[in-house]
Structures are given as structure tokens and as C-alpha cells.
Design a protein around this motif. Structure first.
Motif, PDB file in Angstrom:
ATOM      1  N   GLN A  75       0.847  -1.182   0.000  1.00  0.00           N
ATOM      2  CA  GLN A  75       0.000   0.000   0.000  1.00  0.00           C
ATOM      3  C   GLN A  75       0.887   1.238   0.000  1.00  0.00           C
ATOM      4  O   GLN A  75       1.865   1.298   0.749  1.00  0.00           O
ATOM      5  CB  GLN A  75      -0.895   0.022   1.243  1.00  0.00           C
ATOM      6  CG  GLN A  75      -1.892  -1.124   1.303  1.00  0.00           C
ATOM      7  CD  GLN A  75      -2.599  -1.180   2.639  1.00  0.00           C
ATOM      8  OE1 GLN A  75      -1.969  -1.121   3.685  1.00  0.00           O
ATOM      9  NE2 GLN A  75      -3.918  -1.289   2.605  1.00  0.00           N
TER      10      GLN A  75
ATOM     11  N   LEU B  49       2.090   4.906   1.039  1.00  0.00           N
ATOM     12  CA  LEU B  49       1.941   5.673   2.273  1.00  0.00           C
ATOM     13  C   LEU B  49       2.000   7.178   2.050  1.00  0.00           C
ATOM     14  O   LEU B  49       1.490   7.953   2.856  1.00  0.00           O
ATOM     15  CB  LEU B  49       3.050   5.287   3.263  1.00  0.00           C
ATOM     16  CG  LEU B  49       3.018   3.869   3.815  1.00  0.00           C
ATOM     17  CD1 LEU B  49       4.248   3.617   4.690  1.00  0.00           C
ATOM     18  CD2 LEU B  49       1.744   3.604   4.600  1.00  0.00           C
TER      19      LEU B  49
ATOM     20  N   TRP C 113       4.070   0.597   2.292  1.00  0.00           N
ATOM     21  CA  TRP C 113       3.954  -0.377   3.375  1.00  0.00           C
ATOM     22  C   TRP C 113       3.729  -1.746   2.756  1.00  0.00           C
ATOM     23  O   TRP C 113       2.812  -1.942   1.965  1.00  0.00           O
ATOM     24  CB  TRP C 113       2.776  -0.022   4.278  1.00  0.00           C
ATOM     25  CG  TRP C 113       2.480  -1.025   5.364  1.00  0.00           C
ATOM     26  CD1 TRP C 113       1.434  -1.900   5.421  1.00  0.00           C
ATOM     27  CD2 TRP C 113       3.236  -1.238   6.560  1.00  0.00           C
ATOM     28  NE1 TRP C 113       1.482  -2.639   6.572  1.00  0.00           N
ATOM     29  CE2 TRP C 113       2.580  -2.256   7.298  1.00  0.00           C
ATOM     30  CE3 TRP C 113       4.392  -0.668   7.091  1.00  0.00           C
ATOM     31  CZ2 TRP C 113       3.045  -2.713   8.529  1.00  0.00           C
ATOM     32  CZ3 TRP C 113       4.860  -1.118   8.313  1.00  0.00           C
ATOM     33  CH2 TRP C 113       4.198  -2.123   9.025  1.00  0.00           C
TER      34      TRP C 113
ATOM     35  N   ARG D 215      -3.110  -0.435   9.843  1.00  0.00           N
ATOM     36  CA  ARG D 215      -4.041   0.701   9.960  1.00  0.00           C
ATOM     37  C   ARG D 215      -3.388   1.881  10.665  1.00  0.00           C
ATOM     38  O   ARG D 215      -3.531   3.032  10.231  1.00  0.00           O
ATOM     39  CB  ARG D 215      -5.300   0.278  10.713  1.00  0.00           C
ATOM     40  CG  ARG D 215      -6.228  -0.636   9.925  1.00  0.00           C
ATOM     41  CD  ARG D 215      -7.580  -0.741  10.586  1.00  0.00           C
ATOM     42  NE  ARG D 215      -7.497  -1.353  11.912  1.00  0.00           N
ATOM     43  CZ  ARG D 215      -7.572  -2.653  12.141  1.00  0.00           C
ATOM     44  NH1 ARG D 215      -7.706  -3.504  11.132  1.00  0.00           N
ATOM     45  NH2 ARG D 215      -7.512  -3.128  13.374  1.00  0.00           N
TER      46      ARG D 215
ATOM     47  N   ARG E 276      -0.787   3.516   8.320  1.00  0.00           N
ATOM     48  CA  ARG E 276      -1.412   4.333   7.275  1.00  0.00           C
ATOM     49  C   ARG E 276      -1.934   5.649   7.856  1.00  0.00           C
ATOM     50  O   ARG E 276      -1.809   6.704   7.233  1.00  0.00           O
ATOM     51  CB  ARG E 276      -2.552   3.557   6.607  1.00  0.00           C
ATOM     52  CG  ARG E 276      -2.097   2.404   5.739  1.00  0.00           C
ATOM     53  CD  ARG E 276      -3.207   1.969   4.785  1.00  0.00           C
ATOM     54  NE  ARG E 276      -4.434   1.620   5.513  1.00  0.00           N
ATOM     55  CZ  ARG E 276      -4.720   0.406   5.973  1.00  0.00           C
ATOM     56  NH1 ARG E 276      -3.856  -0.580   5.800  1.00  0.00           N
ATOM     57  NH2 ARG E 276      -5.857   0.169   6.592  1.00  0.00           N
TER      58      ARG E 276
END
Length: 290
Positions: free
Chosen positions: A153, A155, A264, A279, A282
Motif C-alpha cells: 500500500q 503511504l 507499506w 491501519r 497508514r
């Protein structure tokens, strides 16, 4: 079937940095740890530890440790009666993230979760190797391609600026920052893998030629040496905001920042603590990164 007591011994030797420390952590004798590791090596037919100070895993050893840590994480969520040990999540993080935005994520995670963090420092360009080798369950990385068995993901970007002490700028850049003055001025590098200064100079001034390099492999020491006039360097702007406000550091080129995109990555495991960590990471990155 693998002997999980032997796997625990192997993981402890590598995690604790030696057989004696592993024995203390496991509550057994060093001889028992050595026998378990030797039996495991005979079972798989390969050396698992490169003996040294500290001991290092071989490729086979790293794969077995990764397997053990993942199984232990999953088992911790079964909530076996009498098992109160908190699972440890091994996470690879670069030094600049650890010095700026990552602590907020770690603290938020710790407030809500039983699990603990085992943070491994590495250059952001190499933290993904920790995932590939099985040395970490998650990582903050430059790599935009997911490691095998991982998901990724974005960031955001950590913003860097080139800075030096006012006296250094007067002495070395009296006629401005140019390819020619950059080629003569001493520069600071974190280590020999640190190419950020060169990347900035190439992006803004079209040059790879920099002056003599000083190596300072400590985040705060890096800033302090720069403020003392040892050389110029790239710093996360958030890290040196106070030094800039106090005049201990000045930007070499105020309208020429350099943004480093971070991602990430985490292993594909159905783990509640790992998802909770993702979580909080992020959320912290969303507040702090560009």
C-alpha cells in the motif's frame, strides 16, 4: 514434521544474538540450545546458522525462522489457555521514518494491541529484502513492487531538503549552489548505500559529481554534524524544522525539495495484530507525509 522446540531455539539464537542469550530467553541450558539447533540442521540437511558475532542465518535458516515466526503469530491468535505471551511483530523501518512519523504509529498500535514490535533498522531501499529473506513480517520501503507473498500500500512521500550550517553555506556556496560548487563542497552520507544527496543533485542540477564524503551512520549525529559545519546533506524537513527555525541550519535551495515515496508491505497472513499495525501506520503516514 519439524520440531518446533528446535525451531524456537534457532529463532532465539538469531533474535538474541547468541546461544547463551537464547538459552536465558528460553529457560534452558546453552548445551540444550546447541543440541536442538544441531538436530534441526541434521533434519533438514543444511547449515542454518553462520557462526560469528553475532550469528547470522543462512538462507535456509532465514526461511525456517520466517516460517516459525509466522506460525507463532497465527497460534497466538488462537488464545490457548495459559498462553499469555504477547506475539512480536518484526518490522523493517528506515532510520528517517523512525526519527519522524513512525513512532506515532507504533505508539497507537501499542495502546490498542497486546502484541509487541521488534523494529529492524535498514535503508528504505533495502527493507524489502528483509521481507524476501523472511527476516520481517512487514516493512516501510521504497520498493513499489510487492515482495513474494506480500501485499503493498502506498503511504505518501517523506519530504527532504538540502541543508547545511550558515557558516558552511557562506564558505562553500558564496556564489550559489551549482553543479560546480556541489562538486567541491564536502557532503555527508549516512552510509555507502545512501545515494539521496546524489539523487537530489542529479534531479535539480544535472550532476552526479559531489565533493568528498563524510559517513555518519546515526540519525541525530548526522544532523548534529551537519549543524556543526562538517558538510551539507539531505534531511527530512520535519526532522530539522527546529534547527531551521533556530538558524542552526539553512536550506541550500529553498524551493528545491526532494520527495521520497514510501510504501507499506506486509506478508499475506490472516493476522489481526498485523492488520491493526497496518491501519495505524497508514493513519500516521497520512498525517505526516506529503
Amino acid at each position: 514434521m519439524l520440531d518446533y522446540d528446535a525451531l524456537a531455539a534457532l529463532a532465539a539464537v538469531l533474535r538474541e544474538g547468541g546461544f547463551d542469550r537464547a538459552a536465558a530467553a528460553l529457560g534452558v541450558t546453552p548445551s540444550a540450545v546447541s543440541q536442538r539447533v544441531r538436530a534441526l540442521e541434521e533434519r533438514v540437511g543444511a547449515a542454518l546458522i553462520a557462526r560469528g558475532r553475532p550469528p547470522r542465518p543462512t538462507r535456509a535458516g532465514a526461511r525456517l525462522c520466517a516460517h516459525f515466526e509466522r506460525v507463532r503469530l497465527l497460534e497466538s491468535e488462537l488464545g490457548a489457555p495459559g498462553d499469555d505471551a504477547a506475539p512480536a511483530l518484526r518490522v523493517a523501518v528506515n532510520a528517517d521514518s523512525l526519527a519522524t512519523w513512525f513512532p506515532a504509529a507504533a505508539a497507537a498500535f501499542a495502546r490498542a494491541q497486546k502484541a509487541t514490535l521488534d523494529v529492524v533498522l535498514d535503508d528504505e531501499g533495502h527493507t524489502a529484502e528483509r521481507l524476501r529473506s523472511g527476516d520481517a513480517l512487514a516493512a516501510v520501503t521504497l520498493d513499489a513492487e510487492p515482495a513474494p507473498g506480500c501485499r503493498i500500500q502506498p503511504l505518501g512521500a517523506l519530504r527532504y531538503v538540502a541543508a547545511a550550517s550558515p557558516d558552511f553555506v557562506r564558505r562553500r556556496f558564496a556564489h550559489g549552489v551549482t553543479a560546480r560548487t556541489l562538486a567541491a563542497a564536502p557532503v555527508l552520507r549516512f552510509d555507502r548505500r545512501d545515494e539521496l544527496q546524489m539523487r537530489w543533485a542529479r534531479a535539480w542540477f544535472g550532476t552526479n559529481a559531489l565533493g568528498p564524503a563524510h559517513f555518519v551512520p546515526a540519525t541525530q549525529g548526522f544532523v548534529d554534524c551537519c549543524a556543526a559545519g562538517l558538510g551539507w546533506a539531505m534531511h527530512p524537513r520535519a526532522l530539522i524544522a527546529n534547527a531551521l527555525a533556530q538558524g542552526r541550519l539553512v536550506e541550500l535551495a529553498p524551493r528545491k525539495p526532494f520527495d521520497v515515496a514510501l510504501h507499506w508491505q506486509q506478508v499475506r497472513l490472516p493476522s489481526a495484530p498485523l492488520e491493526a499495525l497496518a491501519r495505524t501506520v497508514r493513519a500516521a503516514a497520512g498525517r505526516a507525509l506529503v
